[in-house]
Design a protein around this motif. Sequence first.
Motif, PDB file in Angstrom:
ATOM      1  N   PHE A  39       3.714  -5.744 -10.701  1.00 39.98           N
ATOM      2  CA  PHE A  39       3.045  -4.975  -9.652  1.00 39.98           C
ATOM      3  C   PHE A  39       1.854  -4.226 -10.231  1.00 39.98           C
ATOM      4  CE2 PHE A  39       2.569  -1.516  -6.574  1.00 39.98           C
ATOM      5  CZ  PHE A  39       2.701  -2.192  -5.378  1.00 39.98           C
ATOM      6  N   ILE A  40       0.736  -4.243  -9.510  1.00 39.21           N
ATOM      7  CA  ILE A  40      -0.477  -3.537  -9.934  1.00 39.21           C
ATOM      8  C   ILE A  40      -0.528  -2.212  -9.179  1.00 39.21           C
ATOM      9  CG2 ILE A  40      -2.997  -3.601  -9.959  1.00 39.21           C
ATOM     10  CD1 ILE A  40      -2.686  -6.708 -10.022  1.00 39.21           C
ATOM     11  N   TRP A  41      -0.440  -1.122  -9.923  1.00 34.99           N
ATOM     12  CA  TRP A  41      -0.400   0.194  -9.300  1.00 34.99           C
ATOM     13  C   TRP A  41      -1.778   0.688  -8.900  1.00 34.99           C
ATOM     14  CZ3 TRP A  41       4.143   1.481  -7.666  1.00 34.99           C
ATOM     15  CH2 TRP A  41       5.260   1.018  -8.333  1.00 34.99           C
ATOM     16  N   ASP A  42      -2.776   0.425  -9.707  1.00 34.48           N
ATOM     17  CA  ASP A  42      -4.125   0.932  -9.450  1.00 34.48           C
ATOM     18  C   ASP A  42      -5.101  -0.243  -9.474  1.00 34.48           C
ATOM     19  OD1 ASP A  42      -6.760   1.993  -9.786  1.00 34.48           O
ATOM     20  OD2 ASP A  42      -5.892   3.865 -10.520  1.00 34.48           O
ATOM     21  N   LEU A  43      -5.589  -0.636  -8.302  1.00 36.86           N
ATOM     22  CA  LEU A  43      -6.466  -1.808  -8.200  1.00 36.86           C
ATOM     23  C   LEU A  43      -7.791  -1.607  -8.929  1.00 36.86           C
ATOM     24  CD1 LEU A  43      -5.840  -2.790  -4.486  1.00 36.86           C
ATOM     25  CD2 LEU A  43      -4.944  -3.893  -6.536  1.00 36.86           C
TER      26      LEU A  43
ATOM     27  N   SER B  82       0.821  -1.203   0.000  1.00 35.90           N
ATOM     28  CA  SER B  82       0.000   0.000   0.000  1.00 35.90           C
ATOM     29  C   SER B  82       0.857   1.257   0.000  1.00 35.90           C
ATOM     30  CB  SER B  82      -0.922  -0.009   1.220  1.00 35.90           C
ATOM     31  OG  SER B  82      -1.700   1.159   1.257  1.00 35.90           O
ATOM     32  N   THR B  83       1.916   1.248   0.788  1.00 37.70           N
ATOM     33  CA  THR B  83       2.829   2.392   0.838  1.00 37.70           C
ATOM     34  C   THR B  83       3.481   2.641  -0.515  1.00 37.70           C
ATOM     35  OG1 THR B  83       3.267   2.019   3.187  1.00 37.70           O
ATOM     36  CG2 THR B  83       4.907   3.306   1.968  1.00 37.70           C
ATOM     37  N   GLN B  84       3.822   1.576  -1.241  1.00 37.97           N
ATOM     38  CA  GLN B  84       4.427   1.734  -2.567  1.00 37.97           C
ATOM     39  C   GLN B  84       3.436   2.401  -3.520  1.00 37.97           C
ATOM     40  OE1 GLN B  84       7.761   1.124  -2.419  1.00 37.97           O
ATOM     41  NE2 GLN B  84       7.022   0.591  -0.365  1.00 37.97           N
ATOM     42  N   ARG B  85       2.171   1.988  -3.449  1.00 34.46           N
ATOM     43  CA  ARG B  85       1.143   2.594  -4.323  1.00 34.46           C
ATOM     44  C   ARG B  85       0.959   4.075  -4.011  1.00 34.46           C
ATOM     45  NH1 ARG B  85      -2.126  -2.655  -3.576  1.00 34.46           N
ATOM     46  NH2 ARG B  85      -1.610  -3.755  -5.503  1.00 34.46           N
ATOM     47  N   VAL B  86       0.897   4.410  -2.738  1.00 33.74           N
ATOM     48  CA  VAL B  86       0.741   5.808  -2.337  1.00 33.74           C
ATOM     49  C   VAL B  86       1.953   6.624  -2.781  1.00 33.74           C
ATOM     50  CG1 VAL B  86       0.600   7.369  -0.344  1.00 33.74           C
ATOM     51  CG2 VAL B  86      -0.814   5.300  -0.413  1.00 33.74           C
ATOM     52  N   SER B  87       3.139   6.107  -2.555  1.00 34.08           N
ATOM     53  CA  SER B  87       4.363   6.810  -2.968  1.00 34.08           C
ATOM     54  C   SER B  87       4.397   7.018  -4.475  1.00 34.08           C
ATOM     55  CB  SER B  87       5.604   6.032  -2.516  1.00 34.08           C
ATOM     56  OG  SER B  87       5.666   5.964  -1.120  1.00 34.08           O
ATOM     57  N   TYR B  88       3.961   6.012  -5.211  1.00 37.34           N
ATOM     58  CA  TYR B  88       3.924   6.111  -6.672  1.00 37.34           C
ATOM     59  C   TYR B  88       2.975   7.231  -7.115  1.00 37.34           C
ATOM     60  CZ  TYR B  88       3.138   4.668 -11.533  1.00 37.34           C
ATOM     61  OH  TYR B  88       3.027   4.633 -12.891  1.00 37.34           O
ATOM     62  N   LYS B  89       1.796   7.273  -6.488  1.00 33.12           N
ATOM     63  CA  LYS B  89       0.821   8.307  -6.845  1.00 33.12           C
ATOM     64  C   LYS B  89       1.328   9.706  -6.524  1.00 33.12           C
ATOM     65  CE  LYS B  89      -3.199   5.344  -6.492  1.00 33.12           C
ATOM     66  NZ  LYS B  89      -4.392   4.976  -5.714  1.00 33.12           N
ATOM     67  N   LYS B  90       2.196   9.809  -5.519  1.00 35.71           N
ATOM     68  CA  LYS B  90       2.771  11.096  -5.134  1.00 35.71           C
ATOM     69  C   LYS B  90       4.073  11.391  -5.883  1.00 35.71           C
ATOM     70  CE  LYS B  90       0.958  11.168  -0.425  1.00 35.71           C
ATOM     71  NZ  LYS B  90       1.315  11.205   1.020  1.00 35.71           N
TER      72      LYS B  90
ATOM     73  N   LEU C 154       8.516   7.709  -5.720  1.00 36.63           N
ATOM     74  CA  LEU C 154       9.317   6.490  -5.892  1.00 36.63           C
ATOM     75  C   LEU C 154      10.354   6.722  -6.977  1.00 36.63           C
ATOM     76  CD1 LEU C 154       6.939   3.380  -5.917  1.00 36.63           C
ATOM     77  CD2 LEU C 154       8.632   3.983  -4.221  1.00 36.63           C
ATOM     78  N   SER C 155      11.540   6.216  -6.756  1.00 37.55           N
ATOM     79  CA  SER C 155      12.587   6.355  -7.770  1.00 37.55           C
ATOM     80  C   SER C 155      12.236   5.487  -8.986  1.00 37.55           C
ATOM     81  CB  SER C 155      13.938   5.919  -7.208  1.00 37.55           C
ATOM     82  OG  SER C 155      13.965   4.518  -7.011  1.00 37.55           O
ATOM     83  N   SER C 156      12.803   5.847 -10.109  1.00 40.74           N
ATOM     84  CA  SER C 156      12.545   5.078 -11.330  1.00 40.74           C
ATOM     85  C   SER C 156      13.063   3.647 -11.191  1.00 40.74           C
ATOM     86  CB  SER C 156      13.145   5.761 -12.555  1.00 40.74           C
ATOM     87  OG  SER C 156      14.536   5.915 -12.406  1.00 40.74           O
ATOM     88  N   ASP C 157      14.139   3.459 -10.431  1.00 40.96           N
ATOM     89  CA  ASP C 157      14.657   2.105 -10.206  1.00 40.96           C
ATOM     90  C   ASP C 157      13.649   1.245  -9.453  1.00 40.96           C
ATOM     91  OD1 ASP C 157      17.042   2.652 -11.484  1.00 40.96           O
ATOM     92  OD2 ASP C 157      18.137   3.088  -9.633  1.00 40.96           O
ATOM     93  N   ARG C 158      13.046   1.806  -8.420  1.00 36.25           N
ATOM     94  CA  ARG C 158      12.051   1.049  -7.647  1.00 36.25           C
ATOM     95  C   ARG C 158      10.810   0.770  -8.483  1.00 36.25           C
ATOM     96  NH1 ARG C 158      12.597   3.083  -1.378  1.00 36.25           N
ATOM     97  NH2 ARG C 158      14.723   2.309  -1.166  1.00 36.25           N
ATOM     98  N   ILE C 159      10.397   1.740  -9.267  1.00 36.46           N
ATOM     99  CA  ILE C 159       9.247   1.536 -10.154  1.00 36.46           C
ATOM    100  C   ILE C 159       9.550   0.409 -11.130  1.00 36.46           C
ATOM    101  CG2 ILE C 159       7.869   2.566 -12.010  1.00 36.46           C
ATOM    102  CD1 ILE C 159       8.219   5.278 -10.496  1.00 36.46           C
TER     103      ILE C 159
END
Length: 83
Positions: free
Chosen positions: A46-50, A22-30, A33-38
């Motif tokens: 990984f599913i970004w938007d359920l 959940s934290t990864q999804r929130v960080s992505y939306k904001k 997240l670094s491009s490496d982590r993405i």
Amino acid sequence: QNGHCNVYQNDEQNKSLGKWVSTQRVSYKKNALSSDRIQQLNSVGFIWDLCDHAWNEHFNQLCAFKAKSGHCDTSQNDERNKS
């Protein structure tokens, strides 16, 4: 083990992982997240938007239904259409 990356926050067996996902999804939306982590998360599907994912899954089911039956007139009472 489960064949997917969709871990829910309230999953009793994977609470810590669910919170992290959940934290990864929130960080992505904001855009936090670094491009490496993405890239790493994308590499495992990984599913970004359920909600978007669920919509696409159902749309694909509708396309398959139409290809098979020739129409999109589905019935909620039809056992073959329940998911």
